[in-house]
Design an enzyme around this catalytic site. Structure first.
Site, short mmCIF file in Angstrom:
data_model
loop_
_atom_site.label_atom_id
_atom_site.label_comp_id
_atom_site.label_asym_id
_atom_site.label_seq_id
_atom_site.Cartn_x
_atom_site.Cartn_y
_atom_site.Cartn_z
N HIS A 31 -9.83 1.25 4.93
CA HIS A 31 -8.57 1.55 5.62
C HIS A 31 -8.81 2.56 6.74
O HIS A 31 -9.59 3.51 6.57
CB HIS A 31 -7.54 2.10 4.62
CG HIS A 31 -6.15 2.06 5.17
ND1 HIS A 31 -5.71 2.99 6.09
CD2 HIS A 31 -5.13 1.19 4.98
CE1 HIS A 31 -4.46 2.69 6.42
NE2 HIS A 31 -4.09 1.61 5.77
N GLY A 61 2.21 2.57 11.08
CA GLY A 61 3.21 3.64 11.04
C GLY A 61 3.89 3.93 12.38
O GLY A 61 4.63 4.89 12.51
N GLU A 103 -5.67 -4.66 10.61
CA GLU A 103 -4.66 -3.62 10.83
C GLU A 103 -5.03 -2.83 12.08
O GLU A 103 -5.85 -1.90 12.02
CB GLU A 103 -4.63 -2.64 9.64
CG GLU A 103 -4.21 -3.26 8.34
CD GLU A 103 -3.59 -2.23 7.39
OE1 GLU A 103 -2.44 -2.45 6.98
OE2 GLU A 103 -4.23 -1.21 7.08
N ASN A 158 0.86 -1.18 0.00
CA ASN A 158 0.00 0.00 0.00
C ASN A 158 0.90 1.23 0.00
O ASN A 158 1.48 1.58 1.02
CB ASN A 158 -0.91 -0.03 1.25
CG ASN A 158 -1.77 1.22 1.35
OD1 ASN A 158 -1.78 2.05 0.43
ND2 ASN A 158 -2.48 1.36 2.46
N GLU A 192 -7.19 4.97 7.71
CA GLU A 192 -6.91 6.37 7.36
C GLU A 192 -8.12 7.00 6.68
O GLU A 192 -8.26 8.23 6.68
CB GLU A 192 -5.65 6.44 6.48
CG GLU A 192 -4.39 6.27 7.31
CD GLU A 192 -3.20 5.68 6.59
OE1 GLU A 192 -3.19 5.65 5.34
OE2 GLU A 192 -2.27 5.20 7.29
N SER A 221 3.11 -1.65 10.48
CA SER A 221 4.55 -1.64 10.80
C SER A 221 5.28 -2.93 10.44
O SER A 221 6.28 -3.27 11.08
CB SER A 221 4.78 -1.32 12.29
OG SER A 221 4.36 -0.02 12.57
N LYS A 247 0.01 4.24 -0.32
CA LYS A 247 -0.65 5.44 0.24
C LYS A 247 -0.45 6.63 -0.72
O LYS A 247 -0.38 6.41 -1.93
CB LYS A 247 -0.16 5.71 1.65
CG LYS A 247 -0.29 4.46 2.53
CD LYS A 247 -0.13 4.70 3.99
CE LYS A 247 -0.31 3.37 4.73
NZ LYS A 247 -0.34 3.50 6.18
P1 13P Z 1 2.80 0.77 7.70
O1 13P Z 1 3.32 -0.54 7.19
O2 13P Z 1 3.52 1.97 7.16
O3 13P Z 1 2.65 0.76 9.19
O4 13P Z 1 1.30 0.93 7.11
C1 13P Z 1 0.41 -0.12 7.25
C2 13P Z 1 -0.79 0.17 6.44
O5 13P Z 1 -1.54 1.07 6.75
C3 13P Z 1 -1.01 -0.65 5.25
O6 13P Z 1 -2.31 -0.47 4.75
#
Ligand code: 13P
Length: 240
Positions: free
Chosen positions: A95, A170, A164, A6, A97, A201, A8
């Site tokens: 997600h 993150g 997640e 991902n 976010e 992470s 982002k």
């Molecule tokens: P990180 O691997 O940067 O923690 O992000 C995880 C994530 O949100 C994948 O969708």
């Protein structure tokens, strides 16, 4: 095993060069048959990336879609049909976010149904916040997210769940192995048909611990997926 990148809101056309390494690695990878690599770049890169990865065995997905199945007056939005049209085979929905900027379980449900109808496979994200975890509400939250998110969906074969925990994204922190095992087991027991991934992470160091949790079907990887070397390292270490 699934390895989903991902990206982002990162990456431009020049980032596509970094895929050469992954394509070459995957060509000769001895576990290729049981390995699924999926890149979910920003929407601007779906078409060029699909072209680049054509016949590499690596698939491309999107990071979100609008809930409306048809074209419409929704400035700035893209629906699942349009994503499919430019080469996406998968779409990430739910997600955290996006949940944190107002996406409800009800909207997520409409998005999932529209994506399935358009012929996309869905990577459905669920996860509790730190506050919910501290209150010991994790299972209850996951239950609600799954129940509402998958409401009225009978055929779930094209849905993959990605667990997640919001506090792990993150942050460099991952759940304790025994706790993660229990949660994945809990999700699997309730929903027998799903493949369940872990995200939050994941990196080339902690993958050794994560891979030992045998009931995990793969990983959804943010930061570490933007660096091809790190991404390849994660894949390699999962198998030995
Ligand atoms: P990180 O691997 O940067 O923690 O992000 C995880 C994530 O949100 C994948 O969708």
């Amino acid at each position: 095993m699934y390895f989903i990148a991902n990206w982002k809101m990162f990456g431009g056309l020049n980032s596509l060069n970094s895929l050469n390494k992954v394509v070459n690695f995957f060509k000769g990878f001895k576990e290729k048959k049981t390995t699924k690599i999926i890149y979910c770049p920003p929407s601007t890169l779906i078409l060029p990336m699909s072209k680049k990865l054509k016949s590499s065995g690596i698939d491309v997905g999107a990071q979100n879609c609008h809930q409306n199945e048809n074209y419409g007056a929704f400035t700035g939005s893209i629906n699942s049909k349009m994503l499919k049209n430019v080469g996406a085979k998968y779409v990430i929905i739910g997600h955290s976010e996006n949940r944190s900027s107002g996406e409800t379980n009800e909207i997520i449900n409409i998005k999932i149904r529209s994506a399935l109808k358009s012929g996309l496979k869905v990577i459905f994200c669920i996860g509790e916040t730190l506050k919910e975890k501290r209150k010991k509400n994790t299972k209850q939250i996951l239950n609600i997210q799954i129940k509402k998110g998958l409401d009225k969906i009978k055929n779930k074969k094209n849905i993959i769940i990605a667990y997640e925990p919001v506090w792990a994204i993150g942050s460099g922190i991952i759940p304790k192995s025994n706790e993660l095992f229990k949660i994945i087991e809990f999700i699997k027991k309730k929903n027998k048909v799903f493949k369940i991934l872990y995200g939050g992470s994941v990196n080339s160091k902690n993958i050794r611990d994560l891979k030992s949790i045998s009931i995990i079907d793969g990983f959804l990887i943010g930061g570490s997926s933007q660096d091809s070397k790190k991404f390849i390292d994660i894949i390699k270490k999962t198998y030995n």
